[in-house]
Design an enzyme around this catalytic site. Structure first.
Site, short mmCIF file in Angstrom:
data_model
loop_
_atom_site.label_atom_id
_atom_site.label_comp_id
_atom_site.label_asym_id
_atom_site.label_seq_id
_atom_site.Cartn_x
_atom_site.Cartn_y
_atom_site.Cartn_z
N ASN A 1 -56.40 72.41 -33.14
CA ASN A 1 -55.34 71.40 -33.12
C ASN A 1 -55.77 70.31 -32.15
O ASN A 1 -56.11 70.60 -31.01
CB ASN A 1 -54.02 72.03 -32.65
CG ASN A 1 -52.91 71.01 -32.39
OD1 ASN A 1 -52.06 71.22 -31.56
ND2 ASN A 1 -52.91 69.90 -33.10
N GLY A 2 -55.76 69.09 -32.62
CA GLY A 2 -56.12 67.96 -31.77
C GLY A 2 -57.05 67.02 -32.48
O GLY A 2 -57.14 67.03 -33.72
N CYS B 1 -51.42 69.92 -35.80
CA CYS B 1 -51.66 71.15 -36.53
C CYS B 1 -51.08 72.29 -35.72
O CYS B 1 -50.77 72.14 -34.55
CB CYS B 1 -53.16 71.41 -36.70
SG CYS B 1 -53.97 70.15 -37.68
N ASP C 1 -32.03 58.23 -33.66
CA ASP C 1 -33.24 58.95 -34.08
C ASP C 1 -34.08 59.27 -32.85
O ASP C 1 -33.91 58.62 -31.80
CB ASP C 1 -34.06 58.15 -35.10
CG ASP C 1 -34.83 59.07 -36.05
OD1 ASP C 1 -34.95 60.28 -35.74
OD2 ASP C 1 -35.30 58.59 -37.10
N ASP C 2 -34.97 60.24 -33.00
CA ASP C 2 -35.81 60.60 -31.85
C ASP C 2 -36.83 59.51 -31.56
O ASP C 2 -37.20 59.27 -30.41
CB ASP C 2 -36.53 61.94 -32.10
CG ASP C 2 -37.27 61.94 -33.42
OD1 ASP C 2 -36.67 62.35 -34.42
OD2 ASP C 2 -38.44 61.52 -33.47
N GLY D 1 -47.69 71.00 -39.48
CA GLY D 1 -48.67 70.60 -40.48
C GLY D 1 -48.27 71.14 -41.84
O GLY D 1 -48.03 72.34 -41.97
N THR E 1 -34.78 66.11 -36.33
CA THR E 1 -35.20 66.21 -34.94
C THR E 1 -34.24 65.57 -33.95
O THR E 1 -34.07 66.04 -32.83
CB THR E 1 -36.63 65.64 -34.78
OG1 THR E 1 -37.46 66.37 -35.67
CG2 THR E 1 -37.17 65.80 -33.37
N TYR F 1 -40.73 64.73 -30.61
CA TYR F 1 -40.66 64.96 -32.05
C TYR F 1 -41.35 66.22 -32.55
O TYR F 1 -40.79 66.97 -33.32
CB TYR F 1 -41.24 63.74 -32.79
CG TYR F 1 -41.53 63.95 -34.26
CD1 TYR F 1 -40.49 64.06 -35.19
CD2 TYR F 1 -42.84 64.04 -34.73
CE1 TYR F 1 -40.75 64.26 -36.54
CE2 TYR F 1 -43.11 64.24 -36.09
CZ TYR F 1 -42.07 64.35 -36.99
OH TYR F 1 -42.33 64.54 -38.31
O1 LIG Z 1 -40.29 55.43 -38.15
P1 LIG Z 1 -40.86 56.47 -39.05
O2 LIG Z 1 -42.27 56.14 -39.45
O3 LIG Z 1 -39.99 56.76 -40.22
O4 LIG Z 1 -41.03 57.80 -38.20
C1 LIG Z 1 -40.02 58.34 -37.41
C2 LIG Z 1 -39.19 59.34 -38.13
O5 LIG Z 1 -40.04 60.39 -38.65
C3 LIG Z 1 -39.63 61.63 -38.10
O6 LIG Z 1 -38.78 62.34 -38.98
P2 LIG Z 1 -39.29 63.41 -40.06
O7 LIG Z 1 -38.63 63.16 -41.35
O8 LIG Z 1 -40.78 63.44 -40.09
O9 LIG Z 1 -38.90 64.84 -39.49
P3 LIG Z 1 -37.53 65.49 -38.96
O10 LIG Z 1 -36.79 66.02 -40.14
O11 LIG Z 1 -38.03 66.59 -38.06
O12 LIG Z 1 -36.75 64.51 -38.20
C4 LIG Z 1 -38.88 61.29 -36.85
O13 LIG Z 1 -37.94 62.29 -36.52
C5 LIG Z 1 -38.19 60.00 -37.23
O14 LIG Z 1 -37.01 60.28 -37.96
N1 LIG Z 2 -53.48 67.30 -36.30
C1 LIG Z 2 -54.50 68.04 -35.97
O1 LIG Z 2 -54.49 68.78 -35.00
C2 LIG Z 2 -55.72 67.88 -36.84
C3 LIG Z 2 -56.92 68.73 -36.51
C4 LIG Z 2 -58.20 68.11 -37.06
N2 LIG Z 2 -58.50 66.89 -36.37
C5 LIG Z 2 -58.06 67.87 -38.55
O2 LIG Z 2 -57.93 66.75 -38.97
O3 LIG Z 2 -58.05 68.82 -39.30
MG LIG Z 3 -36.66 62.41 -38.27
#
Ligand SMILES: O=P(O)(O)OC[C@H]1O[C@H](OP(=O)(O)OP(=O)(O)O)[C@H](O)[C@@H]1O
Ligand SMILES: NC(=O)CC[C@H](N)C(=O)O
Ligand SMILES: [Mg+2]
Length: 505
Positions: free
Chosen positions: A101-102, A2, A366-367, A28, A304, A258
């Site tokens: 957040n957390g 978040c 990918d990241d 988020g 990313t 990420y």
């Molecule tokens: O293996 P998976 O479960 O698919 O998760 C990993 C992927 O999800 C994220 O991308 P995302 O589309 O969330 O965001 P981005 O556009 O910032 O890369 C991350 O960058 C990878 O590409």
């Molecule tokens: N990703 C988060 O930081 C989530 C905060 C909180 N645990 C919620 O679920 O709203």
């Molecule tokens: Mg991605």
């Protein structure tokens, strides 16, 4: 994950909070909320949706006041109902609102104890409501009509003693001030900054990432240190206090991989530079282990991975090409709530430029690979676009363990690398070759000699949970409760009517 933000200013803060939250939207996408305060009254708007959809002009006009806090939510506990969107409010003592957040790892035990011993009613299944009530109880215990900064800090100390897990929170105490605190391991990021007005008065701001300060013209003062709290009192003075001795600072390494925006600096480390170095060390691994590679072109998987892929290509001396174009109107797929939605979104989000693939050996970068949703589909798309061989590289090591600190990866069974060797993952995703970053290399790439960080929270890679309270029972309960199937099959509980301050007007 978040995003949180808090501003203590001398003019209306609604627009600044809104702007900061759009900058933190990548943390988020499920819900957003703002609470402002004026003359001892709180004004709230929160609901499910992106910042731009939740706040219309009529809401903004009602968010009056010179102080306020905001939140963008990606749930890791409870439900996705708008009644669990944040900030949360509790009326006693003083009237307190809080954004978090957390993830608290002991929320299940804390909620009943807050009821039985402290007579506090928790109305939702959100751990953040538990955190708020723990803070409220600690403040109540002091029984002061006019709490001093020391009272506020003592209350935060009590919260640290009671709450376990990862948390950064910003809270506003009606008629008193704004307090923000970070867990003793500093797992989740939090910074604060200031802006000096023409007349010399100073406004303060707290945010999850430094990029939010940049965006609205605040200057970074510092990260909130692990176990530290900052408090801006009603006169606008800033106080800092180490509420509990800091454990070894252990920021979540996945923020650098990420979560965070590349233009943020977390605990003195530039996320952008860390990602560049991730690409560099990954290229060296390729040179070390596959000296006679036949890669024609390096292609990032937007968004990313672009930074690390670029540097990987430079280091390898191979062409870097934008082979996939991202639909800019689709958000991040990983933080979407269900697997069906995530699968659909990858195809809607990314489209190949065929000429970059035809007859070539491509290395897709990918990241990270989490559930494998992205890479499976992307590899297929690369083949359909005419690639000769499709190699895949991940700037992070295999993810084999669930996250319990604010990233929604609760189920081992959903992680593609869990229980699989790297070769088995290679087969499962259909790559001709798969290269994963080594954990030591990732740590080395993220660390800089200038920053104070000697350790990172790396549990998704190595299963070591820095808070020391996470056992197999907890992990099992988390998996049972939050795996995709349970969430999908759960009777649709309509808890949108839960008593709370959510206001869908
Ligand atoms: O293996 P998976 O479960 O698919 O998760 C990993 C992927 O999800 C994220 O991308 P995302 O589309 O969330 O965001 P981005 O556009 O910032 O890369 C991350 O960058 C990878 O590409
Ligand atoms: N990703 C988060 O930081 C989530 C905060 C909180 N645990 C919620 O679920 O709203
Ligand atoms: Mg991605």
């Amino acid at each position: 994950m978040c995003g949180i933000v808090g501003i203590y200013g001398y003019g209306p803060v609604n627009q600044s909070l809104y702007d900061a939250m759009t900058v933190l939207q990548h943390r988020g996408q499920d819900a957003a909320g703002i609470i402002t305060e004026q003359q001892g009254k709180f004004y709230l708007r929160k609901s499910n949706g992106l910042v731009r959809d939740v706040f219309r002009t009529r809401h903004m006009q009602r968010l009056i006041g010179h102080k306020g806090i905001g939140h963008v939510r990606y749930p890791t506990a409870g439900t996705s109902s708008s009644s669990e969107s944040q900030p949360f409010y509790v009326n006693s003592p003083y009237g307190i609102v809080l954004a978090h957040n957390g993830n608290l790892t002991n929320a299940d035990a804390l909620a009943p104890s807050l009821f039985k011993s402290d007579l506090r009613h928790i109305n939702t299944t959100s751990d953040s409501e538990v955190l708020l009530n723990a803070l409220a109880h600690e403040l109540q215990k002091r029984g002061k009509l006019e709490p001093t900064p020391d009272d506020i800090f003592a209350a935060v100390t009590g919260v640290h003693e009671r709450c376990k897990g990862a948390y950064v929170a910003v809270a506003m105490i009606s008629g008193h001030g704004m307090v923000a605190f970070r867990d003793p391991h500093g797992i989740r990021p939090a910074v604060f900054g200031q802006r000096t007005l023409a007349d010399g008065r100073v406004e303060y701001m707290v945010a999850s990432e430094s990029v939010a300060l940049d965006a609205i013209g605040f200057e970074l003062i510092d990260d909130i240190q692990p176990g530290e709290a900052i408090y801006v009192d009603n006169e606008g003075s800033l106080h800092r206090y180490q509420c509990v001795p800091a454990r070894e600072l252990s920021p979540c390494i996945f923020e650098y991989v990420y979560f965070a925006r590349p233009d943020s600096i977390i605990d003195g480390i530039s996320v952008y530079k860390a990602r560049l170095r991730m690409g560099e060390v990954l290229a060296r691994k390729i040179q070390r282990t596959w000296a006679d590679h036949d890669i024609d072109v390096v292609i990032p998987i937007p968004d990313t991975s672009r930074t690390s892929a670029l540097e990987l290509a430079n280091e390898l001396g191979v062409k870097f090409r934008e082979g996939f174009i991202k639909n800019r109107y689709i958000g991040r797929t990983f933080i979407m709530p269900g697997q069906q939605q995530r699968r659909k979104s990858v195809k809607q989000k990314l489209n190949p430029i065929s000429l970059e693939f035809k007859g070539k050996n491509v290395l897709l970068v990918d990241d990270s690979i989490v559930r494998g949703t992205t890479c499976e589909q992307i590899i297929e798309m690369a083949r359909d676009a005419g690639a000769n061989r499709v190699y895949f590289a991940s700037a992070a090591p295999p993810i084999r363990h669930p996250n319990v600190y604010g990233i929604d990866m609760p189920a081992v069974s959903e992680l593609i690398a869990a229980g699989r060797t790297e070769t088995e993952v290679e087969t499962a995703i259909g790559a001709d070759r798969l290269i994963y970053q080594d954990l030591e290399d990732l740590i080395q790439a993220t660390q800089t000699s200038k920053a104070d960080v000697r350790r990172f929270e790396c549990s998704v890679f190595n299963g070591n949970y820095v808070t020391g309270d996470v056992d197999t029972d907890y992990l099992q309960r988390l998996e049972n409760r939050r795996n995709d199937k349970t969430r999908q099959n759960k009777d649709p509980v309509d808890d949108s009517g839960l008593i709370d301050l959510h206001n869908d007007y």
